[in-house]
Every structure is written in C-alpha cells, then in structure tokens.
Design a protein around this motif. Structure first.
Motif, PDB file in Angstrom:
ATOM      1  N   GLN A 120       0.843  -1.193   0.000  1.00 46.87           N
ATOM      2  CA  GLN A 120       0.000   0.000   0.000  1.00 46.87           C
ATOM      3  C   GLN A 120       0.878   1.242   0.000  1.00 46.87           C
ATOM      4  O   GLN A 120       1.854   1.326   0.717  1.00 46.87           O
ATOM      5  N   MET A 121       0.483   2.183  -0.812  1.00 46.66           N
ATOM      6  CA  MET A 121       1.262   3.414  -0.941  1.00 46.66           C
ATOM      7  C   MET A 121       0.319   4.594  -1.105  1.00 46.66           C
ATOM      8  O   MET A 121      -0.831   4.428  -1.478  1.00 46.66           O
ATOM      9  N   GLY A 122       0.820   5.768  -0.844  1.00 47.80           N
ATOM     10  CA  GLY A 122       0.087   6.980  -1.137  1.00 47.80           C
ATOM     11  C   GLY A 122      -0.709   7.576   0.002  1.00 47.80           C
ATOM     12  O   GLY A 122      -1.420   8.548  -0.200  1.00 47.80           O
ATOM     13  N   GLY A 123      -0.620   7.056   1.205  1.00 54.74           N
ATOM     14  CA  GLY A 123      -1.432   7.566   2.303  1.00 54.74           C
ATOM     15  C   GLY A 123      -0.904   8.815   2.982  1.00 54.74           C
ATOM     16  O   GLY A 123      -1.647   9.521   3.650  1.00 54.74           O
ATOM     17  N   CYS A 124       0.371   9.107   2.868  1.00 55.42           N
ATOM     18  CA  CYS A 124       0.983  10.280   3.501  1.00 55.42           C
ATOM     19  C   CYS A 124       1.734  11.070   2.439  1.00 55.42           C
ATOM     20  O   CYS A 124       2.965  11.090   2.403  1.00 55.42           O
ATOM     21  N   SER A 125       0.992  11.725   1.603  1.00 55.31           N
ATOM     22  CA  SER A 125       1.574  12.371   0.426  1.00 55.31           C
ATOM     23  C   SER A 125       2.677  13.365   0.768  1.00 55.31           C
ATOM     24  O   SER A 125       2.658  14.032   1.786  1.00 55.31           O
ATOM     25  N   LEU A 126       3.629  13.424  -0.147  1.00 58.76           N
ATOM     26  CA  LEU A 126       4.778  14.308  -0.030  1.00 58.76           C
ATOM     27  C   LEU A 126       4.496  15.570  -0.856  1.00 58.76           C
ATOM     28  O   LEU A 126       4.001  15.476  -1.970  1.00 58.76           O
ATOM     29  N   GLY A 127       4.769  16.710  -0.298  1.00 62.71           N
ATOM     30  CA  GLY A 127       4.575  17.958  -1.026  1.00 62.71           C
ATOM     31  C   GLY A 127       4.888  19.160  -0.162  1.00 62.71           C
ATOM     32  O   GLY A 127       5.086  19.055   1.053  1.00 62.71           O
ATOM     33  N   SER A 128       4.910  20.324  -0.773  1.00 62.94           N
ATOM     34  CA  SER A 128       5.278  21.533  -0.033  1.00 62.94           C
ATOM     35  C   SER A 128       4.089  22.206   0.644  1.00 62.94           C
ATOM     36  O   SER A 128       4.278  23.026   1.533  1.00 62.94           O
ATOM     37  N   PRO A 130       1.126  22.176   3.179  1.00 64.15           N
ATOM     38  CA  PRO A 130       0.573  21.418   4.307  1.00 64.15           C
ATOM     39  C   PRO A 130      -0.934  21.162   4.190  1.00 64.15           C
ATOM     40  O   PRO A 130      -1.460  20.277   4.854  1.00 64.15           O
ATOM     41  N   GLU A 131      -1.617  21.905   3.352  1.00 58.53           N
ATOM     42  CA  GLU A 131      -3.064  21.697   3.162  1.00 58.53           C
ATOM     43  C   GLU A 131      -3.349  20.472   2.300  1.00 58.53           C
ATOM     44  O   GLU A 131      -4.416  19.874   2.396  1.00 58.53           O
ATOM     45  N   THR A 132      -2.407  20.104   1.449  1.00 56.10           N
ATOM     46  CA  THR A 132      -2.647  19.007   0.506  1.00 56.10           C
ATOM     47  C   THR A 132      -1.652  17.857   0.642  1.00 56.10           C
ATOM     48  O   THR A 132      -1.724  16.890  -0.118  1.00 56.10           O
ATOM     49  N   SER A 133      -0.729  17.947   1.588  1.00 55.51           N
ATOM     50  CA  SER A 133       0.261  16.886   1.759  1.00 55.51           C
ATOM     51  C   SER A 133       0.566  16.703   3.238  1.00 55.51           C
ATOM     52  O   SER A 133       0.233  17.542   4.069  1.00 55.51           O
ATOM     53  N   VAL A 134       1.210  15.596   3.560  1.00 56.52           N
ATOM     54  CA  VAL A 134       1.509  15.255   4.948  1.00 56.52           C
ATOM     55  C   VAL A 134       2.952  15.577   5.313  1.00 56.52           C
ATOM     56  O   VAL A 134       3.238  16.064   6.399  1.00 56.52           O
ATOM     57  N   VAL A 135       3.872  15.292   4.389  1.00 58.96           N
ATOM     58  CA  VAL A 135       5.290  15.534   4.658  1.00 58.96           C
ATOM     59  C   VAL A 135       5.887  16.440   3.589  1.00 58.96           C
ATOM     60  O   VAL A 135       5.390  16.517   2.464  1.00 58.96           O
ATOM     61  N   ASN A 136       6.981  17.120   3.965  1.00 54.25           N
ATOM     62  CA  ASN A 136       7.655  18.008   3.021  1.00 54.25           C
ATOM     63  C   ASN A 136       8.712  17.241   2.235  1.00 54.25           C
ATOM     64  O   ASN A 136       8.855  16.024   2.383  1.00 54.25           O
ATOM     65  N   SER A 137       9.486  17.938   1.435  1.00 53.59           N
ATOM     66  CA  SER A 137      10.476  17.286   0.575  1.00 53.59           C
ATOM     67  C   SER A 137      11.618  16.642   1.351  1.00 53.59           C
ATOM     68  O   SER A 137      12.402  15.887   0.787  1.00 53.59           O
ATOM     69  N   LYS A 138      11.709  16.937   2.646  1.00 53.27           N
ATOM     70  CA  LYS A 138      12.703  16.278   3.498  1.00 53.27           C
ATOM     71  C   LYS A 138      12.073  15.119   4.277  1.00 53.27           C
ATOM     72  O   LYS A 138      12.672  14.609   5.210  1.00 53.27           O
TER      73      LYS A 138
END
Length: 182
Positions: A120-128, A130-138
């Motif tokens: 399973q993948m895709g549950g904690c999306s990566l992005g800049s 915070p409204e549309t993603s869970v974690v940042n690029s780090k």
C-alpha cells in the motif's frame, strides 16, 4: 496468505488448505489509481471513530482481472498444471487450458472474488503545501517536529512493482535529513 484467499468455511476451507502443498501460487498485479476509471480506494472515519474502507471494483479493474486470469491459466498449464481454480465465491475449476473459456462468464465485481492488496502506498503524500500533503520534501511531517515518514506511503500512488529498492533509496536520502534534525 493462502488461508485468507481460500473461499468458504469449515470443511470446504479445510479441503482447500489440505491441497496447499500442491499449489503453485501466481499473482497478477493490477494497479489502480493510475488510470481514469480505476481511481483506487478511500479510507475515512465514521462518526464513532471506526475506519471506513471503500474500494469499488471498477469496470477497468474487472477487465484487468479477467485478462490476468487468462494469462495465469496459460502460465499454469504451460508449466504442467493438472488443475487450477479461481478465488471466486463460486470457484471455477480448470483442468485444461480449454476450460479457461469459462473465465469470461465469471463475475469480477465487488465481493465476487478474493482480491488482495499489497505494498500500500500513497497515504501520507509528499509535497510543499501542508493543506494538501503530509510531509515536506525532506520527508518531515508538516505539523509534528522530528516526525519523518520514510515508507511507501509518501509515494503518490502504487508503483506497480515491489517497492523495496525505492524505499531503500528513500531511507538513504532520509537518513541525511533525520541526522540534520537531531
């Protein structure tokens, strides 16, 4: 895994499990979430806090399941298989490749056959954002300091292949960020 796939209960299930040492399991990976018409499932929360899972077998997936069954039958019988059966509610037993014509008349919708989910993948999306993603690029959680997510959940969707090597690379990258945060 075989026990969870086998249909039926009691004696029917017991008989299927007795044959497990003779089974050559082949799986077909049918990736959802990548094509229109196969959006994947959703997880939400009921008002009482219980998780609600919703996964609809779309026509695109039904077509993929049928094609996969035909391909797996060909592989099995080419390898010398004497009998194959599907994991449908009412399994189709095939004793030769000619029997695979019966696959076309089987149902492939919700609750018609056993379907598995792996990697399973895709549950904690990566992005800049915070409204549309869970974690940042780090790979660091937007709201919780020093919480890093380093697994397949940061991918946008399923990869369609075993994600181990990709996750190893992700972990190697994340080790630098975690080290800097300490």
């Amino acid at each position: 895994l075989a026990a969870t796939a086998a249909r039926g209960f009691g004696e029917t299930h017991f008989q299927q499990m007795q044959l497990s040492r003779y089974v050559s399991p082949i799986i077909a990976i049918c990736v959802d979430g990548l094509t229109p018409g196969a959006p994947g499932g959703t997880v939400s929360i009921y008002k009482d806090g219980r998780p609600r899972l919703n996964y609809t077998i779309t026509p695109v997936l039904q077509e993929a399941f049928l094609a996969a069954h035909h391909a797996m039958a060909k592989v099995h019988f080419a390898a010398g298989c004497e009998m194959a059966y599907t994991f449908h509610e009412e399994p189709l037993r095939l004793q030769s490749l000619a029997d695979s014509a019966g696959l076309d008349s089987l149902p492939y919708g919700n609750l018609d056959l056993s379907v598995f989910s792996a990697h399973q993948m895709g549950g904690c999306s990566l992005g800049s954002n915070p409204e549309t993603s869970v974690v940042n690029s780090k790979l660091q959680h937007h709201q919780i300091p020093n919480l890093f997510v380093v697994d397949g959940s940061v991918f946008p969707t399923a990869l369609g292949v075993n994600p181990s090597l990709t996750i190893y690379g992700l972990a190697s990258l994340a080790s630098t960020f975690v080290g800097e945060a300490v």
